[in-house]
Write an enzyme that holds these catalytic residues in place. Sequence first.
Site, PDB file in Angstrom:
ATOM      1  N   LYS A   1      34.990  32.926  72.871  1.00 28.30           N
ATOM      2  CA  LYS A   1      35.745  31.690  73.111  1.00 28.30           C
ATOM      3  C   LYS A   1      37.184  31.918  72.675  1.00 28.30           C
ATOM      4  CE  LYS A   1      36.271  26.868  71.525  1.00 28.30           C
ATOM      5  NZ  LYS A   1      35.690  25.741  70.737  1.00 28.30           N
TER       6      LYS A   1
ATOM      7  N   ASP B   1      43.253  24.086  70.116  1.00 32.07           N
ATOM      8  CA  ASP B   1      42.362  23.013  70.545  1.00 32.07           C
ATOM      9  C   ASP B   1      42.842  21.675  69.977  1.00 32.07           C
ATOM     10  OD1 ASP B   1      40.302  21.401  71.360  1.00 32.07           O
ATOM     11  OD2 ASP B   1      38.794  22.261  69.991  1.00 32.07           O
TER      12      ASP B   1
ATOM     13  N   LYS C   1      41.987  15.074  68.838  1.00 30.93           N
ATOM     14  CA  LYS C   1      41.513  15.221  67.462  1.00 30.93           C
ATOM     15  C   LYS C   1      42.424  14.449  66.512  1.00 30.93           C
ATOM     16  CE  LYS C   1      39.516  19.881  67.754  1.00 30.93           C
ATOM     17  NZ  LYS C   1      38.139  19.530  67.381  1.00 30.93           N
TER      18      LYS C   1
ATOM     19  N   ASP D   1      40.759  28.622  66.983  1.00 30.02           N
ATOM     20  CA  ASP D   1      39.689  28.382  67.957  1.00 30.02           C
ATOM     21  C   ASP D   1      39.559  29.538  68.961  1.00 30.02           C
ATOM     22  OD1 ASP D   1      37.601  26.657  68.431  1.00 30.02           O
ATOM     23  OD2 ASP D   1      38.698  25.392  69.846  1.00 30.02           O
TER      24      ASP D   1
ATOM     25  N   ASP E   1      36.919  17.186  74.006  1.00 25.36           N
ATOM     26  CA  ASP E   1      36.981  18.053  72.833  1.00 25.36           C
ATOM     27  C   ASP E   1      35.792  19.028  72.785  1.00 25.36           C
ATOM     28  OD1 ASP E   1      37.994  19.125  70.546  1.00 25.36           O
ATOM     29  OD2 ASP E   1      37.432  17.443  69.236  1.00 25.36           O
TER      30      ASP E   1
ATOM     31  N   GLU F   1      35.190  21.472  74.620  1.00 29.04           N
ATOM     32  CA  GLU F   1      35.750  22.331  75.663  1.00 29.04           C
ATOM     33  C   GLU F   1      35.241  23.761  75.601  1.00 29.04           C
ATOM     34  OE1 GLU F   1      37.114  21.914  72.820  1.00 29.04           O
ATOM     35  OE2 GLU F   1      37.619  23.969  72.297  1.00 29.04           O
TER      36      GLU F   1
ATOM     37  N   ARG G   1      32.262  25.047  75.234  1.00 28.92           N
ATOM     38  CA  ARG G   1      31.092  25.290  76.093  1.00 28.92           C
ATOM     39  C   ARG G   1      31.489  25.286  77.563  1.00 28.92           C
ATOM     40  NH1 ARG G   1      28.272  20.088  73.455  1.00 28.92           N
ATOM     41  NH2 ARG G   1      29.645  20.804  71.782  1.00 28.92           N
TER      42      ARG G   1
HETATM   43  N1  BES Z   1      36.747  23.951  68.158  1.00 31.78           N
HETATM   44  C1  BES Z   1      35.934  22.827  67.899  1.00 31.78           C
HETATM   45  C2  BES Z   1      34.858  23.107  66.866  1.00 31.78           C
HETATM   46  C3  BES Z   1      35.323  23.300  65.461  1.00 31.78           C
HETATM   47  C4  BES Z   1      35.403  22.222  64.609  1.00 31.78           C
HETATM   48  C5  BES Z   1      35.620  24.541  64.982  1.00 31.78           C
HETATM   49  C6  BES Z   1      35.797  22.407  63.302  1.00 31.78           C
HETATM   50  C7  BES Z   1      36.017  24.725  63.669  1.00 31.78           C
HETATM   51  C8  BES Z   1      36.107  23.643  62.825  1.00 31.78           C
HETATM   52  C9  BES Z   1      35.231  22.389  69.183  1.00 31.78           C
HETATM   53  O1  BES Z   1      35.940  22.594  70.351  1.00 31.78           O
HETATM   54  C10 BES Z   1      35.006  20.928  69.069  1.00 31.78           C
HETATM   55  O2  BES Z   1      35.962  20.207  69.036  1.00 31.78           O
HETATM   56  N2  BES Z   1      33.752  20.515  68.983  1.00 31.78           N
HETATM   57  C11 BES Z   1      33.405  19.149  68.831  1.00 31.78           C
HETATM   58  C12 BES Z   1      32.255  18.865  69.741  1.00 31.78           C
HETATM   59  C13 BES Z   1      31.939  17.409  69.860  1.00 31.78           C
HETATM   60  C14 BES Z   1      33.022  16.706  70.639  1.00 31.78           C
HETATM   61  C15 BES Z   1      30.615  17.258  70.545  1.00 31.78           C
HETATM   62  C16 BES Z   1      33.048  18.905  67.379  1.00 31.78           C
HETATM   63  O3  BES Z   1      32.411  19.772  66.770  1.00 31.78           O
HETATM   64  O4  BES Z   1      33.417  17.894  66.845  1.00 31.78           O
HETATM   65 ZN    ZN Z   2      37.300  24.092  70.343  1.00 28.71          ZN
HETATM   66 MN    MN Z   3      37.241  21.001  70.821  1.00 31.34          MN
END
Ligand code: BES
Ligand code: ZN
Ligand code: MN
Length: 483
Positions: free
Chosen positions: A256, A261, A268, A279, A338, A340, A342
């Site tokens: 990834k 992000d 966020k 990220d 968010d 993204e 996947r």
């Molecule tokens: N890059 C983030 C995941 C992440 C969060 C990595 C904190 C490192 C620290 C990912 O793209 C994301 O935002 N995931 C969301 C998914 C949710 C919207 C289902 C998350 O984990 O909040």
């Molecule tokens: Zn992300």
């Molecule tokens: Mn994200």
Amino acid sequence: MKYSTSTGRLEVQRTDCVVTTRAGARALAERRRVGDYLDQALADFDDKPGKTTMVPLGKRGTIKRVLVVGSNAKLSIADFRKAMQAAASALRNAALRDAVLALDAFTVDGYDAEQKTRVALAIFSNVLYRFKAPRRDEETATTIARVAVRTDGRSPAAARRAIRTAQALDDGMSWARDMANLPPNVCNPSYLARQARAYARKAGLRCRVLEEAEMERLGMGAFMSVTRGSDTPGKLIIVEYRGGKRGDKPIAMIGKGITFDTGGISLKPGAAMDEMKFDMCGAASVLGCLRAAVEARLPVNLLAIVAAAENMPSGNASRPGDVVKTLSGQTVEILNTDAEGRLVLCDAITYAERYEPRVVIDVATLTGACVVALGAPASGLFANDDALAKQLQDAGDYIGDRAWRMPVWDDYQAALKSNFADMANIGGREAGAITAACFLSRFAKGLKWAHLDVAGSAYTSGASKGASGRPVPLLFQFLLDAA
Ligand code: BES
Ligand code: ZN
Ligand code: MN
């Protein structure tokens, strides 16, 4: 870091620091007649794993200091790790340029010289890495750049092999960390593509970069839905290392590479958003592992695929509620922009299929839920194949870069149900790391597939903010074991 083997008697070494046990330091004191300096320090020393003391030897000799490392007569592997961690930290905090590590002084239960070297230097690489930040004092700082390792001399070929392997890992991991630590205005998808291309050229590897127009044409609607909000174009980067036999199917590693992000329209919160430059750690680790494999000349065919894009809000960004068609033909309702990672990964996994890979391993800072579940000590490990999961877990255990398996049971798939497409891109509040893995599993149906969620392990926050280089050690060890 530059690693080398060291031969010859310890007392005639020319070095800023000899690293050894208390017994090793005593023997050195007798032979060098530097007893005055050492005797008192050794008498006072609390000789336990995790303790160290740095003893200066004065100006006359060729050895400037001895770092005495707490030990037992016979160390368990856990205590050995603890001792090496302490030794590396002490070296990091001292202003010196090189050291000689007398590993022959340490006896580790069940580990030979080669294995001791691998484990110790993986720890040294981890602790002694430094990022060259654009700061003035960075130019003048005294930092350790060379470590020579003394082993018992019984199998010099094995010792050299261990050093070469450790060096390959260090080079791959440092590269990954450098890319990840760079600010997101520098390290964008184009930068990753340039880095991959430059390395591929140097190493004589094949490198392909798919541009947005090509991805659009192929039908990578999920990837495109993420990158469309950004003015910086996304890239799909493919680097091929053919170290194995001609007909052997490749191992594909997919990273990834979200270089920043923001969350997109599902923006966020502001706190710690800067950390979302990390990220792309999955992408960096996949490239780092490739480099380590190349430099160790591993007899494997390896494919590194990087899905690089920036997730930004804009007038052209995807909206919650948008429905997109993936390269696989399955449709996705984007409920949260968010989620993204996947979306870029699913198209990359489908794309990897055309190489008929033996296994596919994707690496991603995918979910905050994984951080909640496992924290930093373990990466989340998901797989549709038990043997592959075990190989990855064992590799991580051995080299000290652990992963812990979580389920991808069908029971969790229901959370992804959508009224408007084949699936939604998010599940509910529960089991977020697992439902993310479930989403990916739908694109890996005919493949032997594993997924590493490194959101908690790939970098540290706060005062020690920085990329860890994980899971390069795990991935590289997996390749070593597979080769
Ligand atoms: N890059 C983030 C995941 C992440 C969060 C990595 C904190 C490192 C620290 C990912 O793209 C994301 O935002 N995931 C969301 C998914 C949710 C919207 C289902 C998350 O984990 O909040
Ligand atoms: Zn992300
Ligand atoms: Mn994200």
